[in-house]
Design an enzyme around this catalytic site. Structure first.
Site, PDB file in Angstrom:
ATOM      1  CB  SER A  17      38.785  26.121  41.631  1.00 53.52           C
ATOM      2  OG  SER A  17      39.787  25.249  41.201  1.00 53.52           O
ATOM      3  CG  HIS A 113      50.196  15.549  40.636  1.00 52.31           C
ATOM      4  ND1 HIS A 113      50.909  16.419  41.430  1.00 52.31           N
ATOM      5  CD2 HIS A 113      50.916  15.406  39.495  1.00 52.31           C
ATOM      6  CE1 HIS A 113      52.022  16.765  40.803  1.00 52.31           C
ATOM      7  NE2 HIS A 113      52.048  16.167  39.615  1.00 52.31           N
TER       8      HIS A 113
HETATM    9  C1  GAR Z   1      44.840  21.854  41.592  1.00 48.14           C
HETATM   10  O1  GAR Z   1      45.084  22.115  40.240  1.00 48.14           O
HETATM   11  C2  GAR Z   1      45.531  20.572  42.023  1.00 48.14           C
HETATM   12  O2  GAR Z   1      45.696  19.666  40.982  1.00 48.14           O
HETATM   13  C3  GAR Z   1      46.852  21.080  42.500  1.00 48.14           C
HETATM   14  O3  GAR Z   1      46.581  22.289  43.138  1.00 48.14           O
HETATM   15  C4  GAR Z   1      45.480  22.918  42.476  1.00 48.14           C
HETATM   16  C5  GAR Z   1      44.537  23.462  43.536  1.00 48.14           C
HETATM   17  O4  GAR Z   1      43.588  24.276  42.944  1.00 48.14           O
HETATM   18  N1  GAR Z   1      47.446  20.143  43.393  1.00 48.14           N
HETATM   19  C6  GAR Z   1      48.755  19.934  43.456  1.00 48.14           C
HETATM   20  O5  GAR Z   1      49.554  20.532  42.777  1.00 48.14           O
HETATM   21  C7  GAR Z   1      49.172  18.867  44.443  1.00 48.14           C
HETATM   22  N2  GAR Z   1      50.490  18.387  44.167  1.00 48.14           N
HETATM   23  P1  GAR Z   1      42.280  24.688  43.737  1.00 48.14           P
HETATM   24  O6  GAR Z   1      42.721  25.214  45.094  1.00 48.14           O
HETATM   25  O7  GAR Z   1      41.686  25.768  42.897  1.00 48.14           O
HETATM   26  O8  GAR Z   1      41.404  23.480  43.866  1.00 48.14           O
END
Ligand code: GAR
Length: 216
Positions: A17, A113
């Site tokens: 996303s 993060h």
């Molecule tokens: C996001 O919320 C990001 O902050 C987190 O993974 C999610 C990915 O969402 N990252 C971590 O936890 C890294 N330590 P997305 O695939 O929908 O962008």
């Protein structure tokens, strides 16, 4: 593609996303950079579909096919370097990077993060924040260093935790914040306003002692 624009590669492991927010902002000309490549370490990452739909080159590199962390990272770097990125954007890329990889792209890797770092590094942040009864939660964009979730912060999006909020609702609200603060940070880097130097983040020539905080 414009040859003067910042070339960004985006690394994902899942839904993508945040990647979608970048794709949309670039398409809407709110963000001036080129997404030159999207790489996933998981075949089933929906972000790969998002990237393909947007006409962006994708690649999948499966970490379990490598003997150790650094050999995966070296293969990843070979793939990335073909696309000559100026900036690596980790967008839900759930891999710890080796010191070799971090040094190879020194000062050119951003991560997001889902917590107000230095609070709550690691996994499962939303539930941990709720369990601790915190008033504030949010997300942090930071430069990546060898220290996991420990590099200098640039921008934090902060929100108040609602009474009796479920972790899934909180996660959704935090992600909506991420979709604004992450492209905004990348824009600062792409325009030359933001850099990593001497172990710190610098914005408009000033060393950031702590991340800039935006309330949502
Ligand atoms: C996001 O919320 C990001 O902050 C987190 O993974 C999610 C990915 O969402 N990252 C971590 O936890 C890294 N330590 P997305 O695939 O929908 O962008």
């Amino acid at each position: 593609m414009n040859s003067n624009r910042c070339r960004a590669a985006i690394l994902i492991s899942g839904s993508g996303s945040n990647l979608q927010a970048f794709i949309d902002q670039v398409a809407g000309q709110q963000l001036e950079l080129d997404i030159v490549q999207v790489i996933s370490n998981r075949l089933d990452a929906f972000g790969l579909t998002r990237a393909s739909k947007a006409g962006i080159a994708t690649h999948c590199l499966l970490h379990d096919q490598f003997a150790d962390r650094e050999s995966f990272d070296r293969a990843l770097a070979r793939e990335l370097d073909d696309a000559r990125p100026d900036l690596l954007i980790l967008a839900g890329f759930m891999r710890i990077l080796s010191p070799w990889f971090v040094a190879h792209y020194n000062g050119r890797i951003l991560n997001i993060h889902p917590a107000l770092l230095p609070a709550y590094p690691g996994l499962n942040t939303h539930q941990r924040v709720l369990d601790a009864g915190e008033q504030w939660h949010g997300s942090t964009v930071h430069f990546v260093t060898e220290q996991l979730d420990g590099g200098p912060g640039v921008l934090q999006g902060r929100l108040l935790v609602a009474a009796d909020e479920a972790a899934a609702d909180l996660a959704r609200r935090v992600q909506a914040v991420e979709h604004q603060i992450y492209p905004a940070t990348a824009a600062m880097f792409a325009s030359g306003r933001l850099e990593y130097r001497a172990g710190a983040a610098w914005l408009d020539g000033e060393r950031l002692q702590q991340p800039v905080v935006r309330d949502f």
